[in-house]
Design an enzyme around this catalytic site. Structure first.
Site, PDB file in Angstrom:
ATOM      1  N   SER A   1       0.806  -1.146  -0.009  1.00 25.25           N
ATOM      2  CA  SER A   1      -0.076  -0.050  -0.035  1.00 25.25           C
ATOM      3  C   SER A   1       0.959   1.225   0.159  1.00 25.25           C
ATOM      4  O   SER A   1       2.078   1.293   0.477  1.00 25.25           O
ATOM      5  CB  SER A   1      -0.760  -0.088   1.107  1.00 25.25           C
ATOM      6  OG  SER A   1      -0.046  -0.151   2.433  1.00 25.25           O
ATOM      7  N   CYS A   2       0.532   2.317  -0.613  1.00 21.69           N
ATOM      8  CA  CYS A   2       1.192   3.590  -0.562  1.00 21.69           C
ATOM      9  C   CYS A   2      -0.163   4.631  -0.806  1.00 21.69           C
ATOM     10  O   CYS A   2      -1.161   4.277  -1.166  1.00 21.69           O
ATOM     11  CB  CYS A   2       2.047   3.718  -1.849  1.00 21.69           C
ATOM     12  SG  CYS A   2       3.406   2.921  -1.828  1.00 21.69           S
TER      13      CYS A   2
END
Length: 427
Positions: A11-12
Site C-alpha cells: 500500500s502507498c
C-alpha cells in the site's frame, strides 16, 4: 508463481493540493511509501549529466537507451533497486507511484519496474505533462514487469502515478501497456491515489487502443460513457484492495477538510495519520519513507522537498532539501553497495540477504526501540525530532516569504546539515 493481488500486503498513498486549496500560491505534493517492513529506503542525489550518443542505461533488471542529457534528481528509493518510490527533479517535477492490480494480467518476466519508470521520467522531463509522456512512451516500448521486492518469491504489480510541478498535476493509471490519464483541475484543488484505479469518466488522455482492447476482451460494450476504473478494475477485489479503498476515502476527506489551508505541515499531518491506515504498520508492511514537497508557482522561489529517509513518519523528521549550488550526497542516508555480488545482480536473484542499513536508519531504529521501551527517554527523543523539524520548516518559511535570502551554497547544504543534526540526536 508470482504473488500478485491475492492478499499481498502492499500500500502507498500519494496526495496533491493546488491553489486555491493550498494555503500559499504553491502546489503541494506528498507521499507515504509503504513497503516490506525491514526494507531500507535511502535518499539519493543524482547530479545532471550528459551521455554518449547511443549508450545504454542499466535499470533494475533491463537496459534501456540512454538520452543525451539528464536532469538532477533527489530520490527516495528501496536501496536494492535502480528506480525510486518517489522523488523530484531540479525543475520542480515530483512523482510518486502506487501498486495496482487490474484485469490485465501482471508479467513475471523482467521489464521496467514502475519505480524505474518514475526515475526515468524525473531524469528526462521538465514538466509533469512531459513526465507523463516519458512514462507512457517507455511503457509502450519496454513494458512493465518483474518482481518488486527483494525476495525469491516474485511479487509483481502494475502502477499508478501522481505527477506534479509548479503549475499542474496529473494522475496516470496503467494496466500492462495500456493507460489513462487525468489532469487535476484547480477547481477540484486536491487529489489522492491509493492502490486502486481512480480515474472514472474524466479522462484527459489515453492509450489509443484502450477502448478497443476493453471491447475485444468483453469488459466494455462500446456504447455510452467509458469509465476506466469500472472497466479495468478486478471484479472481485482482494482484501488488501478493499483496505486501500478505505484509505483512499479517508485521505480524500482529510484533504477536503483542510482545503484552502493546506500547507506542508498539513500534508505531514496526513502522512502521520494512523487511524486511517495512511501511516501504516500491518501484515509485515509499514511506511518505510515519506516525502512532502512545496512547489511555488513563482519561478523565482525555490522548490523545497522534505524527506524522512527513515520509517514511520509519526516518529521521523522531515528534512528540507533544495536544489542549489554545492548539493552533494548526504553519506548518512546512503546504503552500502555490494557490486556484482549483490543478490539483485546474481542469478537466480535474491537467494541471500545483505545488510542495507544506512547510518541514519540504524540510529533511528535504536531511537524507535527507546521510544517503545523507555517512556521518558522516548519522549525526550521525540521532542528533539519535533524541534529539529520545526527549525527546518521555519527556515523554509522565511525563504518562501522572502524574509531571508541565504546563500545558494547554504541552500545546497541544507539537507546534509539536517541529516547530520538528526544523526547527532541519535548518537
Amino acid at each position: 508463481m508470482a504473488e500478485s493481488s491475492s492478499d499481498a500486503p502492499c500500500s502507498c498513498d500519494c496526495f496533491v493540493s493546488l491553489p486555491p486549496a493550498s494555503a500559499i500560491p504553491a502546489v503541494i505534493f506528498a507521499k507515504n511509501s509503504d513497503r516490506p517492513r525491514d526494507e531500507v529506503q535511502e535518499v539519493v542525489f543524482v547530479p545532471a549529466g550528459t551521455h554518449t550518443p547511443g549508450s545504454r542505461l542499466q535499470c533494475t533488471y533491463i537496459e534501456v537507451e540512454q538520452v543525451p542529457s539528464t536532469h538532477a534528481v533527489i530520490l527516495s528509493r528501496p536501496s536494492w533497486l535502480w528506480g525510486a518510490e518517489m522523488g523530484a527533479n531540479e525543475h520542480g517535477v515530483c512523482i510518486g507511484n502506487e501498486a495496482v492490480w487490474t484485469k490485465e494480467p501482471v508479467r513475471e518476466e523482467e521489464a521496467l519496474l514502475g519505480m524505474d519508470l518514475l526515475r526515468l521520467a524525473l531524469e528526462r522531463s521538465s514538466s509533469s505533462k512531459e513526465a507523463l509522456g516519458v512514462i507512457t512512451d517507455l511503457l509502450e516500448r519496454y513494458g512493465q514487469g518483474g518482481s518488486c521486492r527483494e525476495d525469491p518469491a516474485p511479487f509483481c504489480y502494475h502502477n499508478t502515478f501522481l505527477l506534479a510541478d509548479r503549475n499542474e498535476a496529473w494522475v496516470l493509471e496503467t494496466a500492462g501497456r495500456l493507460w489513462a490519464a487525468q489532469k487535476i483541475e484547480s477547481e477540484e484543488g486536491v487529489r489522492n491515489i491509493s492502490n486502486q484505479l481512480s480515474i472514472g469518466t474524466e479522462i484527459s488522455a489515453e492509450h489509443p487502443e484502450l477502448r478497443t482492447h476493453a471491447q475485444a476482451e468483453g469488459w466494455w460494450h462500446g456504447q455510452g460513457t467509458f469509465d476506466f476504473a469500472q472497466v479495468f478494475s478486478l471484479t472481485r477485489q482482494p482484501v488488501r484492495m478493499e483496505a486501500a479503498k478505505a484509505r483512499f476515502r479517508a485521505g480524500r476527506e482529510l484533504l477536503q477538510q483542510q482545503s484552502g489551508g493546506i500547507t506542508a505541515e498539513v500534508m505531514m499531518g496526513i502522512l502521520r495519520d494512523k487511524n486511517s491506515g495512511i501511516c501504516m504498520d500491518s501484515g509485515g508492511f509499514r511506511t518505510t519513507a515519506s516525502m512532502v514537497s512545496i512547489l511555488p508557482q513563482d519561478p523565482t522561489q525555490p522548490c523545497v522537498h522534505f524527506l524522512t529517509a527513515t520509517p514511520d513518519p509519526s516518529r521521523s523528521v522531515f528534512k528540507p532539501f533544495i536544489f542549489g549550488v554545492g548539493v552533494a550526497q548526504a553519506p548518512q542516508v546512503l546504503s552500502p553497495t555490494f557490486g556484482a555480488q549483490d543478490p539483485v545482480r546474481t542469478l537466480p536473484r535474491f537467494q541471500t540477504k545483505v545488510d542495507r542499513r544506512h547510518t541514519l536508519y540504524s540510529g533511528h531504529q535504536v531511537a524507535l526501540g527507546l521510544m517503545e521501551s523507555d517512556q521518558e527517554r522516548g519522549q525526550q527523543l521525540r521532542q528533539k525530532q519535533q524541534d529539529l523539524e520545526q527549525e527546518g520548516l521555519e527556515a523554509v518559511q522565511g525563504l518562501l516569504v522572502g524574509k531571508q535570502a541565504p546563500a545558494l551554497q547554504e541552500l545546497g547544504c541544507l539537507f546534509q546539515t539536517f541529516v547530520e543534526r538528526e544523526s547527532q540526536v541519535y548518537a
